[in-house]
Design an enzyme around this catalytic site. Structure first.
Site, PDB file in Angstrom:
ATOM      1  N   ASP A 300       0.862  -1.163   0.000  1.00  0.00           N
ATOM      2  CA  ASP A 300       0.000   0.000   0.000  1.00  0.00           C
ATOM      3  C   ASP A 300       0.913   1.232   0.000  1.00  0.00           C
ATOM      4  O   ASP A 300       2.138   1.131   0.163  1.00  0.00           O
ATOM      5  CB  ASP A 300      -0.969  -0.007   1.186  1.00  0.00           C
ATOM      6  CG  ASP A 300      -2.202   0.845   0.885  1.00  0.00           C
ATOM      7  OD1 ASP A 300      -2.158   1.658  -0.052  1.00  0.00           O
ATOM      8  OD2 ASP A 300      -3.219   0.711   1.601  1.00  0.00           O
TER       9      ASP A 300
HETATM   10  C1  BGC Z   1      -5.074   3.120   0.088  1.00  0.00           C
HETATM   11  C2  BGC Z   1      -5.261   2.038  -0.954  1.00  0.00           C
HETATM   12  C3  BGC Z   1      -5.160   2.633  -2.341  1.00  0.00           C
HETATM   13  C4  BGC Z   1      -3.825   3.324  -2.473  1.00  0.00           C
HETATM   14  C5  BGC Z   1      -3.587   3.912  -3.837  1.00  0.00           C
HETATM   15  C6  BGC Z   1      -3.845   3.948  -0.174  1.00  0.00           C
HETATM   16  O1  BGC Z   1      -3.777   5.053   0.659  1.00  0.00           O
HETATM   17  O2  BGC Z   1      -5.010   2.527   1.354  1.00  0.00           O
HETATM   18  O3  BGC Z   1      -6.495   1.396  -0.766  1.00  0.00           O
HETATM   19  O4  BGC Z   1      -5.316   1.623  -3.292  1.00  0.00           O
HETATM   20  O5  BGC Z   1      -3.764   4.370  -1.518  1.00  0.00           O
HETATM   21  O6  BGC Z   1      -4.377   4.992  -4.087  1.00  0.00           O
END
Ligand code: BGC
Length: 756
Positions: A300
């Protein structure tokens, strides 16, 4: 340039040329035809040839993902990323989502890098790209797997035309704490329903052919147990037994992997002392070794860097080593692999094999997407124009929104609204355009939505709607109350649209109290005092605690954040054009203090039963009932359904056999309607304690007024299995109960014994 490298590059060019001669338009290629070109041995061979020509820097580039910085008002690409792409140091981009812009970046990778490896473009296409469907929790309330699959595939088609090949969905996190804002992005509290939906979404996004220009590769997130943060606070610690992890939290991720999902995202949280992004047990032992996952794992957003504040790595270099050693292939946005992998390799803290394997996994997905065959096929202004907000996608959005709505309460048949009724439309969300889309609405444009007010005027006639906002979502300004009360007095019925702003759920949007803000509650009270029938329509990204408000309403409808076509869909439901059929995928507590509250709880040694005299030394609250406001699976219809007792094929089930369960359902009311019949079991005695109820099947059936139909279920050994005392997966002989009904708290039961 050395002679060897020149030879290799020539070989590379030949390889790419031959790749380009593969059929480009796999939309028309039959599945078996496509798999001829994209089957595993062929891909493995191609991946290894490419890998053999790559420098270490180029390999690390394939393990690096940066955000383009593009946002809805335009691109703001950091020049460094362009330089990184040119230098082969950045192989993947996210948050860029227009055919032209993405093509421009792809051109750089294809024309200005030595290896000419196509970029992979990712984006959070969570519930639609431009045509926005209801938030995932709302879609889950439909219990309609076919429709869920259809909306995912429509989202994929729009996204793929805009230059995206990779969506960061489905979110498969089981969530039993509605304070956590991200419950809106998942399928709720139940592993069985969650697993079915996870698989449907993967099938929808990926279709049968990843290389088609209308599909995208799915990313199962957030692995693992991100939905169980302490106190419901986002990113917070998760500490749970391995049994609970395996029985409750892992099944939806596994179902998504089994459905063929190509990628998995690590979660931000600490799990039992080891943050997921450094967790070898999760990423390697479970995901790869037990489940046989052969796609790639991405972190993530900056999750490797966050291993430092977690307190498991002294610095980002150590963090990068931990992540690579755990089995994490790609670094999202953190730049740690790019900075440190080379050094770490030199120092022997990561191995060449670990890096090569990670690169292999990434390249394999790029091959499967057909990017090597045609790196530009995903960027199509023409297709984007044709698909975006197309008639078909808009009709899907309207139908999905109708199906997602849950009728929580309907006294005295207040709903559907009657023809010619004068309607007061009140509340801070009644004329809001933006909130209808909810969080994570990708490239969706809220300016094209009709508001509830506009849709109600269309449906019921402008002359019949008297609108007054009443108050804001929060705050203390009561200056709009008088106009709202007057609108109510001059009408036959009041529809109030209350709830949350779209920003109150989603990431980093936890709430310590999940009630209606006091100003909205006071407005409801003022309207209730007029004596007019009150219908409350809720928009929210989570279950709300409504013990104060429910008694002040005659009817209540949960509309979630219903998307681009949400307002017309709501008008369809209120008018009776569509008879609501949604069922809650998550329990609604009475008050926040009951959280976590979920139907599939354990019994305790001192269970509390409402009957009999006061029971002091029991598992209960002093001043609040144990029961929820609205149970999992609850959802009314304008008609009524009655259930026969469930019938079993046998009451003595032999190990290894399948139990057949059936029940007859009759539409006993005045409307045609759809019912979601639910099957639950209870294993009465086990080597470890078992939940009082577990969902094991459901059927959506349409019944005409007065009609009866029999629903059929098969209960297999797998359905009766769990992680036993010794942590092996299997069944245990003994007594079981079987329940069938229209909600987890409204069932008819029977019993059987599982014999050796
Ligand atoms: C979130 C994810 C997301 C990623 C990319 C993160 O902050 O937890 O769910 O896919 O950002 O945008």
């Amino acid at each position: 340039m050395t002679q060897k490298l020149t030879m290799l590059l020539t070989a590379g060019a030949v390889l790419f040329l031959s790749s380009c001669q593969q059929p480009v338009n796999n939309k028309v290629a039959k599945k078996d035809e496509a798999s001829k070109y994209f089957d595993e041995p062929v891909i493995t061979h191609k991946v290894d040839s490419v890998l053999s020509m790559m420098t270490l820097d180029e390999k690390i580039g394939q393990l690096t993902l940066y955000s383009s910085g593009w946002d809805k008002t335009g691109p703001s690409m950091n020049e460094n990323y362009i330089n990184d792409i040119k230098a082969g140091k950045c192989g993947n981009i996210f948050n860029a989502f227009s055919p032209d812009y993405n093509r421009k970046l792809q051109k750089i990778a294809m024309e200005q890098t030595r290896m000419k490896i196509p970029l992979l473009f990712g984006y959070d296409v969570i519930h639609g790209q431009k045509t926005i469907f209801p938030i995932p929790l709302g879609e889950a309330a439909s219990w309609d797997l076919k429709s869920i699959q259809k909306t995912a595939s429509a989202a994929a088609a729009e996204a793929a035309a805009a230059g995206i090949q990779w969506t960061y969905a489905p979110m498969c996190d089981i969530a039993r704490d509605p304070r956590w804002g991200r419950v809106s992005e998942g399928a709720g509290e139940d592993p069985y329903l969650g697993s079915k939906i996870a698989a449907a979404r993967v099938h929808g996004f990926q279709g049968t052919d990843l290389a088609s220009d209308t599909t995208v590769v799915a990313c199962v997130k957030h692995f693992a147990a991100y939905g169980a943060p302490e106190a419901g606070r986002d990113y917070n610690t998760v500490d749970m037994s391995e049994r609970k992890l395996r029985d409750v939290y892992l099944p939806p991720y596994k179902a998504a992997v089994d459905a063929g999902a190509g990628t998995v995202m690590t979660s931000f949280n600490d799990l039992n002392g080891v943050p997921a992004t450094a967790n070898h047990f999760l990423m390697t032992d479970i995901l790869r070794k037990e489940w046989g996952f052969n796609g790639f794992v991405v972190t993530d957003y900056t999750a490797i860097n966050e291993l430092v504040p977690h307190g498991i790595a002294k610095n980002e270099k150590d963090a990068a080593a931990l992540a690579m050693n755990a089995g994490v292939d790609m670094d999202m946005q953190g730049g740690t692999y790019s900075k440190y992998l080379k050094e770490l390799l030199k120092e022997g803290r990561v191995t060449q094999q670990e890096i090569d394997n990670a690169v292999r996994r990434v390249l394999r997905i790029k091959f499967r997407l057909g990017l090597f065959a045609d790196p530009y096929k995903y960027f199509s202004n023409k297709r984007e124009k044709k698909l975006t907000y197309s008639k078909y996608h808009m009709s899907l959005a309207r139908q999905m929104a109708r199906e997602s709505m849950v009728l929580l309460k309907n006294d005295k048949e207040t709903l559907p609204l009657k023809k010619g009724q004068r309607i007061a439309l009140i509340g801070p969300l009644a004329n809001s355009q933006r909130d209808l889309l909810g969080s994570w609405h990708a490239a969706g444009d809220w300016k094209i939505n009709k508001t509830v007010k506009e849709a109600m005027e269309d449906q019921f006639g402008r002359q019949n709607i008297r609108y007054a906002k009443g108050c804001e979502l929060r705050g203390d300004n009561r200056s709009g109350f008088a106009a709202a009360v007057s609108a109510a007095r001059h009408s036959d019925v009041v529809v109030m649209v209350l709830g949350e702003s779209a920003e109150w759920s989603g990431e980093a949007a936890s709430r310590a109290h999940i009630n209606l803000p006091h100003i909205q509650s006071e407005l409801l009270e003022a309207i209730h005092k007029t004596g007019k029938p009150v219908v409350v329509v809720l928009m929210s990204g989570r279950p709300l605690a409504l013990d104060k408000e429910v008694p002040m309403t005659d009817a209540m409808l949960e509309a979630w954040f219903p998307g681009t076509e949400g307002a017309p869909a709501l008008a369809d439901v209120l008018s009776g054009k569509y008879n609501p059929s949604g069922k809650l995928p998550m329990t609604f507590p009475r008050i926040t203090g009951q959280i976590p509250i979920y139907y599939s709880a354990k019994n305790t040694g001192r269970p509390y039963t409402k009957t009999g005299k006061e029971q002091k030394y029991r598992s209960r609250y002093l001043f609040t009932p144990n029961t929820p406001e609205f149970a999992f699976g609850h959802g009314l219809s304008y008609t009524t359904f009655s259930y026969s007792a469930p019938k079993l094929s046998t009451t003595k089930l032999e190990m290894g056999d399948t139990l057949h369960v059936s029940a007859t359902i009759t539409n006993t009311g005045n409307y045609d309607g759809t019912e979601v019949a639910q099957l639950y079991i209870r294993d009465m005695v086990g080597s470890v304690t078992r939940p009082v109820k577990e969902l094991k099947g459901f059927r959506r059936i349409f019944l005409k007024k007065g009609e009866s139909k029999t629903v059929h279920f098969d209960l297999t050994m797998n359905d009766l299995s769990f992680h036993r005392k010794d942590m092996t997966w299997g069944t245990e002989p003994g007594d079981f109960k079987v329940f069938v009904g229209g909600a987890s708290d409204d069932v008819k039961e029977t019993a059987f014994t599982l014999v050796k």
